[in-house]
Write an enzyme that holds these catalytic residues in place. Structure first.
Site, mmCIF file in Angstrom:
data_model
loop_
_atom_site.group_PDB
_atom_site.id
_atom_site.type_symbol
_atom_site.label_atom_id
_atom_site.label_comp_id
_atom_site.label_asym_id
_atom_site.label_seq_id
_atom_site.Cartn_x
_atom_site.Cartn_y
_atom_site.Cartn_z
ATOM 1 N N GLU A 99 39.032 25.902 -3.974
ATOM 2 C CA GLU A 99 37.679 26.983 -3.251
ATOM 3 C C GLU A 99 38.402 27.661 -1.928
ATOM 4 O O GLU A 99 37.970 27.557 -1.043
ATOM 5 C CB GLU A 99 36.489 25.877 -3.127
ATOM 6 C CG GLU A 99 35.958 25.523 -4.164
ATOM 7 C CD GLU A 99 34.677 24.907 -3.941
ATOM 8 O OE1 GLU A 99 33.707 25.299 -4.818
ATOM 9 O OE2 GLU A 99 34.344 24.494 -2.900
ATOM 10 N N GLU A 107 34.253 24.422 -11.537
ATOM 11 C CA GLU A 107 33.219 23.477 -10.819
ATOM 12 C C GLU A 107 31.830 24.153 -11.407
ATOM 13 O O GLU A 107 31.646 25.235 -11.073
ATOM 14 C CB GLU A 107 33.472 23.469 -9.556
ATOM 15 C CG GLU A 107 34.583 22.567 -9.100
ATOM 16 C CD GLU A 107 34.669 22.189 -7.502
ATOM 17 O OE1 GLU A 107 33.411 22.103 -7.086
ATOM 18 O OE2 GLU A 107 35.561 22.173 -6.851
#
Length: 348
Positions: free
Chosen positions: A176, A282
């Site tokens: 991320e 995710e």
């Protein structure tokens, strides 16, 4: 006539060679979307189960619908999953998600015939959009040394896996990384060029060991096209290399339909803009709303499979096995350790 036929045959051979094998380097600038065969392309239906070994050590058990205790990874495979994602921390204080722990879990998944994604955080703990803290052992390094360290560490992870019979299909270079990684040296909003150099260091570390392993650059909020354009334009303009664009997507009951629609539009834009396939690395949904979770996942999987030329590569659910654990409420097992109907979305 015979001489003429031979001449025509030689001419055709020359034309074919010119089209297909001149011996010159491929000049593709990376802007052409990759073409795959939709009938044979592998679609990843996976789960990040990085907490699993820690949960098991704490006494957690898992059960099938009939109440029979079963290995968690086997349960996930029986639900249609074919891949496992595992995070790696450099020197975690409690040891979980270090290389030894990751190898143990990766061996289990490989033994079940599941593909492996490795998620390199380049941190001793959680790395995400709000924090990208350098490992303590790297904190005093200058930037040139840091680049070398990222390369060598990535190569070491790959070699350790290889020694244990594991070749990951995918490796995330950072987790991320909305604003880069290894702050502040690699903070994208401060120095995009540095971030690109760190991505390339990790990329090369992977490829030095396994040229077939696909390297992912992963950021959150898969619905946010402006964020993705800003980051990947910056990386492209600074010469960064990557194989796949990875996304996170965490909607709620009130916005999942809009998020899925926006995410699909973003995915198609990423493919057209950068010529790279996309993947949901995710996702998660409220565990106590399994019916809606199933609808969300079924819709998301269907949308990604609809992407042309099989450039939508798959979906990974984040820690579905987490129940009554760490206060996390976005798993896909009930309070008795059984999978909820949310995971039925992965059956097809």
């Amino acid at each position: 006539m015979k001489k003429r036929a031979i001449f025509v045959w030689i001419l055709l051979c020359c034309i074919a060679c010119k089209k297909g094998g001149s011996g010159q380097q491929n000049t593709d600038n990376g802007n052409t979307p990759p073409i795959t065969n939709p009938t044979t392309a592998f679609f990843a239906k996976g789960a990040d189960v990085s907490w699993l070994s820690q949960m098991e050590a704490s006494g957690y058990k898992f059960y099938n619908a009939g109440g029979m205790q079963q290995d968690c990874m086997q349960l996930l495979k029986d639900k249609g999953m074919n891949a496992i994602r595992l995070r790696v921390w450099v020197n975690p204080a409690d040891g979980w998600c270090n290389m030894a722990d990751v190898v143990t879990k990766a061996k289990r998944a490989t033994a079940l015939g599941m593909k492996i994604m490795i998620d390199l955080h380049y941190s001793d703990s959680w790395a995400d959009p709000g924090k990208q803290t350098k490992p303590a052992a790297w904190s005093s390094q200058n930037f040139a040394t840091l680049q070398t360290t990222v390369h060598d560490y990535t190569q070491s992870v790959m070699n350790t896996l290889k020694t244990n019979g594991i070749t990951p299909d995918w490796v995330q270079v950072g987790n991320e990384t909305n604003d880069g990684m290894l702050w502040d040296d690699g903070r994208a909003s401060i120095n995009m060029a540095n971030f690109a150099k760190l991505i390339n260091a990790g990329y090369q570390g992977v490829k030095d060991v396994s040229n077939t392993t696909q390297v992912i650059v992963h950021i959150s909020n898969g619905y946010d096209n402006s964020l993705f354009r800003w980051l990947f334009d910056g990386l492209k303009n600074n010469g960064a290399k990557w194989d796949i664009i990875g996304m996170s997507l965490y909607p709620t009951a009130s916005n999942w339909q809009n998020y899925n629609t926006q995410c699909l539009a973003n995915m198609n834009d990423m493919i057209a803009r950068y010529g790279k396939p996309v993947m949901i690395c995710e996702t998660g949904f409220a565990a106590n709303d399994a019916t809606t979770a199933k609808a969300f996942l079924s819709d998301l999987i269907g949308k990604i499979k609809s992407i042309s030329n099989s450039n939508g590569l798959g979906v990974f659910y984040w820690e579905p096995e987490a129940y009554n654990w760490m206060g996390y409420g976005l798993g896909a097992f009930d309070n008795n350790g059984k999978p909820t109907i949310a995971l039925d979305a992965f059956a097809n």
